[in-house]
Design an enzyme around this catalytic site. Structure first.
Site, mmCIF file in Angstrom:
data_model
loop_
_atom_site.group_PDB
_atom_site.id
_atom_site.type_symbol
_atom_site.label_atom_id
_atom_site.label_comp_id
_atom_site.label_asym_id
_atom_site.label_seq_id
_atom_site.Cartn_x
_atom_site.Cartn_y
_atom_site.Cartn_z
ATOM 1 N NE ARG A 106 -2.513 0.098 3.590
ATOM 2 C CZ ARG A 106 -3.278 0.509 4.582
ATOM 3 N NH1 ARG A 106 -4.586 0.521 4.430
ATOM 4 N NH2 ARG A 106 -2.773 0.910 5.720
ATOM 5 C CB THR A 110 -2.445 7.111 -2.701
ATOM 6 O OG1 THR A 110 -1.770 5.836 -2.896
ATOM 7 C CG2 THR A 110 -1.621 8.213 -3.329
ATOM 8 C CG ASP A 202 2.902 -3.052 8.790
ATOM 9 O OD1 ASP A 202 3.084 -4.227 8.381
ATOM 10 O OD2 ASP A 202 2.979 -2.068 8.047
ATOM 11 C CG ASP A 205 6.565 -3.451 9.448
ATOM 12 O OD1 ASP A 205 7.206 -3.892 8.474
ATOM 13 O OD2 ASP A 205 6.235 -2.256 9.562
HETATM 14 C C1 PRP Z 1 -0.936 -4.851 4.331
HETATM 15 C C2 PRP Z 1 -1.745 -6.117 4.435
HETATM 16 C C3 PRP Z 1 -2.619 -6.033 3.212
HETATM 17 C C4 PRP Z 1 -2.875 -4.555 3.084
HETATM 18 C C5 PRP Z 1 -4.242 -4.267 3.629
HETATM 19 O O1 PRP Z 1 0.109 -4.987 3.443
HETATM 20 O O2 PRP Z 1 -0.989 -7.273 4.519
HETATM 21 O O3 PRP Z 1 -2.015 -6.551 2.034
HETATM 22 O O4 PRP Z 1 -1.894 -3.887 3.877
HETATM 23 O O5 PRP Z 1 -4.576 -2.954 3.421
HETATM 24 P P1 PRP Z 1 -5.721 -2.502 2.396
HETATM 25 O O6 PRP Z 1 -6.900 -3.386 2.669
HETATM 26 O O7 PRP Z 1 -5.989 -1.076 2.799
HETATM 27 O O8 PRP Z 1 -5.204 -2.609 1.005
HETATM 28 P P2 PRP Z 1 1.232 -3.824 3.260
HETATM 29 O O9 PRP Z 1 0.842 -2.887 2.178
HETATM 30 O O10 PRP Z 1 1.525 -3.223 4.600
HETATM 31 O O11 PRP Z 1 2.470 -4.643 2.699
HETATM 32 P P3 PRP Z 1 3.426 -5.690 3.464
HETATM 33 O O12 PRP Z 1 2.608 -6.939 3.740
HETATM 34 O O13 PRP Z 1 4.507 -5.926 2.472
HETATM 35 O O14 PRP Z 1 3.901 -5.051 4.736
HETATM 36 N N1 URA Z 2 -2.105 -3.308 6.850
HETATM 37 C C1 URA Z 2 -1.743 -3.794 8.052
HETATM 38 O O1 URA Z 2 -0.782 -4.569 8.161
HETATM 39 N N2 URA Z 2 -2.439 -3.411 9.126
HETATM 40 C C2 URA Z 2 -3.495 -2.588 9.040
HETATM 41 O O2 URA Z 2 -4.108 -2.282 10.082
HETATM 42 C C3 URA Z 2 -3.851 -2.092 7.779
HETATM 43 C C4 URA Z 2 -3.139 -2.478 6.693
#
Ligand code: PRP
Ligand code: URA
Length: 211
Positions: A106, A110, A202, A205
């Site tokens: 994400r 945005t 997160d 993370d």
């Molecule tokens: C997180 C999570 C989802 C997304 C959810 O990933 O694992 O894929 O955010 O958010 P949304 O419903 O608003 O799209 P992130 O973008 O943090 O990537 P990562 O798993 O690589 O940390």
């Molecule tokens: N992605 C995450 O990992 N946590 C949230 O709460 C939203 C998006």
């Protein structure tokens, strides 16, 4: 909260384990194990309608009719990174699964998903495809992942999340009304940074220790 086409898990074991996932004092090792176990427990319900075929086997006593999975194969599609944490638990229940990967993150400004990887087995055209992501926040990432799968010919798709937000659930119901959603629990709101509130922070993370 009741939505059609959405299963929210009230199983005590799942709720118990989610409480430890939410706890900020849970470290990466335990967090990974909990995600693994919750995914395994959820898979029991997600796969409830898999087709079976009659087979004959011989027990030590006599011939018996029994039932086995009829196929075609199931494809798991973790959304990178956090979805990876849900693969092992399901794979240990169903060792014949195929695994595709969709890389999305994400954009922090945005909140829109940005694609950086997509590798899917041909078999997504047949059988059940299960999209895995612990978090369903705005729903942008899951909606994009499902769109890629449909472009690749997937017809029977289910979405599995551990914590959803109402916004994300409603986005998927609108964008992909044909896709059943399975969610460990659903929180009411997102905070101003698009994180699920209270959520668990997160997920990527916390799984991979990249805080
Ligand atoms: C997180 C999570 C989802 C997304 C959810 O990933 O694992 O894929 O955010 O958010 P949304 O419903 O608003 O799209 P992130 O973008 O943090 O990537 P990562 O798993 O690589 O940390
Ligand atoms: N992605 C995450 O990992 N946590 C949230 O709460 C939203 C998006």
């Amino acid at each position: 909260m009741k939505y059609e086409n959405v299963t929210i898990f009230d199983h005590p074991l799942i709720q118990h384990k989610i409480s430890f996932l939410r706890d900020k004092n849970t470290g990466s090792k335990d967090f990974r194990q909990l995600v693994d176990e919750i995914a395994m427990l959820m898979a029991y319900e997600v796969t409830r309608d898999l087709p079976l075929k009659e087979v004959e086997v011989e027990t030590p006593i006599a011939k018996a009719m029994a039932r086995q999975l009829a196929g075609p194969k199931i494809t798991l599609v973790p959304v990178l990174r956090a979805g990876l944490g849900m693969v092992h638990g399901i794979e240990s229940l169903i060792p014949t699964v195929r695994i595709g990967h969709i890389g999305l993150y994400r954009d922090h400004e945005t909140l829109e998903p940005v694609e950086y990887y997509c590798k899917l087995p041909e078999e997504v055209k047949e059988g059940l495809t299960i999209v895995l992501d612990p978090m369903l926040a705005t729903g942008g990432s899951a909606s994009a992942a499902i769109r890629f799968l449909k472009e690749k010919g997937a017809k029977h798709i289910k979405l599995m999340n551990i914590i959803g937000a109402k916004t994300g659930v409603e986005r998927i119901l609108k964008d992909h009304p044909d896709v059943p959603i399975y969610c460990g629990t659903v929180d009411e709101v997102l905070n101003s940074n698009g994180y699920i509130n209270p959520g668990l922070g997160d997920a990527g993370d916390r799984l991979f220790g990249t805080l």
